[in-house]
Design a protein around this motif. Structure first.
Motif, PDB file in Angstrom:
ATOM      1  N   UNK A  21     -30.513  28.356  -7.892  1.00  0.00           N
ATOM      2  CA  UNK A  21     -29.604  28.153  -6.764  1.00  0.00           C
ATOM      3  C   UNK A  21     -30.078  26.952  -5.937  1.00  0.00           C
ATOM      4  N   UNK A  22     -29.143  26.258  -5.266  1.00  0.00           N
ATOM      5  CA  UNK A  22     -29.545  25.147  -4.396  1.00  0.00           C
ATOM      6  C   UNK A  22     -30.524  25.611  -3.334  1.00  0.00           C
ATOM      7  N   UNK A  23     -31.493  24.792  -3.029  1.00  0.00           N
ATOM      8  CA  UNK A  23     -32.475  25.148  -2.014  1.00  0.00           C
ATOM      9  C   UNK A  23     -31.807  25.243  -0.645  1.00  0.00           C
ATOM     10  N   UNK A  24     -32.206  26.182   0.171  1.00  0.00           N
ATOM     11  CA  UNK A  24     -31.612  26.335   1.509  1.00  0.00           C
ATOM     12  C   UNK A  24     -31.697  25.041   2.307  1.00  0.00           C
ATOM     13  N   UNK A  25     -30.577  24.688   2.954  1.00  0.00           N
ATOM     14  CA  UNK A  25     -30.538  23.501   3.774  1.00  0.00           C
ATOM     15  C   UNK A  25     -30.396  22.213   2.998  1.00  0.00           C
ATOM     16  N   UNK A  26     -30.152  22.314   1.676  1.00  0.00           N
ATOM     17  CA  UNK A  26     -30.030  21.118   0.831  1.00  0.00           C
ATOM     18  C   UNK A  26     -28.690  21.169   0.116  1.00  0.00           C
ATOM     19  N   UNK A  27     -27.625  21.180   0.884  1.00  0.00           N
ATOM     20  CA  UNK A  27     -26.308  21.480   0.339  1.00  0.00           C
ATOM     21  C   UNK A  27     -25.796  20.460  -0.640  1.00  0.00           C
ATOM     22  N   UNK A  28     -26.200  19.208  -0.507  1.00  0.00           N
ATOM     23  CA  UNK A  28     -25.652  18.188  -1.406  1.00  0.00           C
ATOM     24  C   UNK A  28     -26.729  17.516  -2.245  1.00  0.00           C
ATOM     25  N   UNK A  29     -27.909  18.109  -2.325  1.00  0.00           N
ATOM     26  CA  UNK A  29     -28.922  17.544  -3.202  1.00  0.00           C
ATOM     27  C   UNK A  29     -29.808  16.514  -2.544  1.00  0.00           C
ATOM     28  N   UNK A  30     -29.713  16.367  -1.243  1.00  0.00           N
ATOM     29  CA  UNK A  30     -30.613  15.456  -0.563  1.00  0.00           C
ATOM     30  C   UNK A  30     -30.082  14.043  -0.502  1.00  0.00           C
ATOM     31  N   UNK A  90     -32.343  21.883 -15.854  1.00  0.00           N
ATOM     32  CA  UNK A  90     -31.952  22.220 -14.487  1.00  0.00           C
ATOM     33  C   UNK A  90     -30.487  22.615 -14.424  1.00  0.00           C
ATOM     34  N   UNK A  91     -29.630  21.872 -15.129  1.00  0.00           N
ATOM     35  CA  UNK A  91     -28.206  22.189 -15.108  1.00  0.00           C
ATOM     36  C   UNK A  91     -27.912  23.500 -15.817  1.00  0.00           C
ATOM     37  N   UNK A  92     -28.643  23.817 -16.875  1.00  0.00           N
ATOM     38  CA  UNK A  92     -28.419  25.095 -17.559  1.00  0.00           C
ATOM     39  C   UNK A  92     -28.702  26.262 -16.612  1.00  0.00           C
ATOM     40  N   UNK A  93     -29.793  26.166 -15.866  1.00  0.00           N
ATOM     41  CA  UNK A  93     -30.107  27.238 -14.905  1.00  0.00           C
ATOM     42  C   UNK A  93     -29.123  27.223 -13.739  1.00  0.00           C
ATOM     43  N   UNK A  94     -28.783  26.028 -13.261  1.00  0.00           N
ATOM     44  CA  UNK A  94     -27.841  25.954 -12.153  1.00  0.00           C
ATOM     45  C   UNK A  94     -26.456  26.438 -12.532  1.00  0.00           C
ATOM     46  N   UNK A  95     -25.992  26.047 -13.717  1.00  0.00           N
ATOM     47  CA  UNK A  95     -24.674  26.509 -14.174  1.00  0.00           C
ATOM     48  C   UNK A  95     -24.673  28.008 -14.414  1.00  0.00           C
TER      49      UNK A  95
END
Length: 459
Positions: free
Chosen positions: A415-424, A114-119
């Protein structure tokens, strides 16, 4: 040597448990140290000494079930210039503009992926990015292919031994993935004075594991045999080395802690429960006994007699199959009778530890030289590094990858899911307790809790 090999480096470590923080932080220290490092060899008492004092280490603890407590962090004993708890999305936001040279991902395989794709998504607009490093915190005895492919895409995938490096490359090459990231190192936390002679009193240490074995019957059996050994040898000190105190969590879930089980037993006065740093416990050990704990590698490195139990069989589910050929496999009956296993030098030499023909520890002292050189070369690469390219994509694993990313609040493109700015939000304490109790009851055969589990999953 590239210029970046000598300048101070800024390193970020993201970890999701106490053991992974230990591995990640000490790996970062080794990577930022000098060649053949200040870490010393078999007699080294502090792996953290390998770092360049001018380098900076920032720690990030991924919020979740296994986020370490202050006590667990203190027990690990690895200082950072800063340390704070974050969600996955908060970490990615921090990394978007941070000027780190190296990022160490000390996470489970799904977290690394997940971090590899997010980074990769966070760094799209950057002309230069950090070197990304990942690996394993200990013995790799299960989910080899799954875990490795989830880690593919990092610039360095560290292998803790020659044996692991060969296995890792074979997996990557077997699926047509680039294997150049595989880099042989060693476990970064090995060290301490070599064992020379018996202590007074002679001390036996049983290194407990949170999830091995998993059944109550097996754990009660091992505890009973430890108690019987203590009674048989009242002149010995027998230590039950525990990983966590009640209420704390580790990398693996512990549903049946030995602290609870020992309360139903009648241990003799020479049997003690101990916590603390494994290195300090090994300072007083004359025999280390375990099923398959990574503590066995620390023990072998220091030449402490080490026993891998066969009482419950030699099975993949126990992890002790990893030690086939080691010379350490034995049983409580043999240990009760005075047997002390002798490790096979050829096997030990392939495991990245110093015992077995390396009395000076010279090979271990230089174990991270190649990794440091690779980091320096990557940082000095003209034009910067190419984008991160994990093996798993929405094209290669459309039924697998999106679920992994969603667990960390990321969309299929990273990318972070819409409306989930801090990871829930972090689940409430009561909700976590009920979920865990329901799962535990179900595993123990109480089928009527299945509807409760389903309802908890919908909250």
């Amino acid at each position: 040597m590239p210029e970046s090999a000598t300048k101070p480096l800024r390193t970020a470590v993201l970890a999701d448990s106490d053991t992974r923080w230990k591995w990640g932080a000490l790996t970062a220290r080794r990577l930022t140290g000098s060649r053949s490092g200040a870490a010393g060899g078999a007699g080294d008492t502090g792996p953290t000494d390998a770092s360049d004092p001018a380098s900076r280490l920032d720690g990030y603890l991924l919020r979740g079930r296994s986020t370490p407590t202050a006590r667990q962090l203190a027990e690990v004993g690895v200082a950072a210039d800063s340390l704070r708890e974050v969600t996955a999305v908060e970490f990615l936001r921090e990394m978007r503009d941070a000027s780190y040279d190296v990022v160490v991902l000390a996470l489970v395989g799904g977290g690394v992926q997940a971090m590899l794709h997010g980074l990769g998504r966070s760094w799209e607009a950057r002309s230069a990015r950090p070197v990304v490093v990942t690996g394993y915190v200990g013995v790799v005895y299960e989910k080899l292919t799954d875990g490795l492919l989830l880690r593919h895409g990092a610039d360095l995938v560290l292998a803790n031994s020659l044996q692991d490096a060969e296995r890792f490359r074979a997996v990557y090459e077997g699926v047509g993935a680039d294997a150049s990231s595989v880099t042989e190192v060693a476990l970064p936390f090995l060290g301490g004075a070599p064992y020379t002679d018996a202590h007074d009193p002679y001390t036996v240490v049983f290194a407990a594991q949170p999830s091995v074995p998993s059944s109550r019957a097996d754990r009660v059996y091992l505890l009973d045999r430890l108690i019987r050994h203590a009674r048989r040898h009242p002149e010995r000190e027998v230590l039950l080395k525990l990983r966590s105190r009640p209420g704390e969590h580790t990398t693996h879930i512990e549903d049946l802690p030995y602290q609870t089980l020992v309360g139903d037993a009648d241990p003799p006065p020479n049997l003690h429960l101990v916590y603390g740093h494994m290195g300090e416990v090994l300072d007083r050990a004359d025999l280390l006994v375990t099923v398959s704990s990574t503590a066995a590698m620390e023990s072998l490195h220091r030449r402490v007699p080490t026993a891998i139990l066969t009482d419950l069989g030699v099975r993949e589910s126990l992890g002790n199959h990893h030690f086939v050929g080691s010379g350490c496999l034995t049983s409580w009956d043999r240990l009760d009778a005075g047997h002390r296993p002798e490790p096979a030098p050829e096997w030990v030499a392939r495991q990245g530890v110093a015992a077995g023909g390396d009395p000076t520890g010279a090979s271990y002292a230089g174990a991270f030289d190649t990794a440091r050189e690779r980091v320096a070369e990557l940082l000095a690469r003209p034009g910067g590094l190419p984008p991160l390219a994990p093996y798993y994509t929405v094209e290669t694993a459309p039924g697998y990858l999106p679920g992994i990313l969603a667990r960390h609040h990321l969309g299929p493109d990273g990318t972070p899911r819409p409306g989930d700015a801090v990871g829930g939000p972090r689940p409430g304490l009561a909700r976590r307790i009920v979920r865990r109790a329901a799962r535990g009851a179900y595993r123990h055969g109480v089928q009527r809790v299945a509807p409760l589990i389903r309802r908890m999953g919908e909250l």
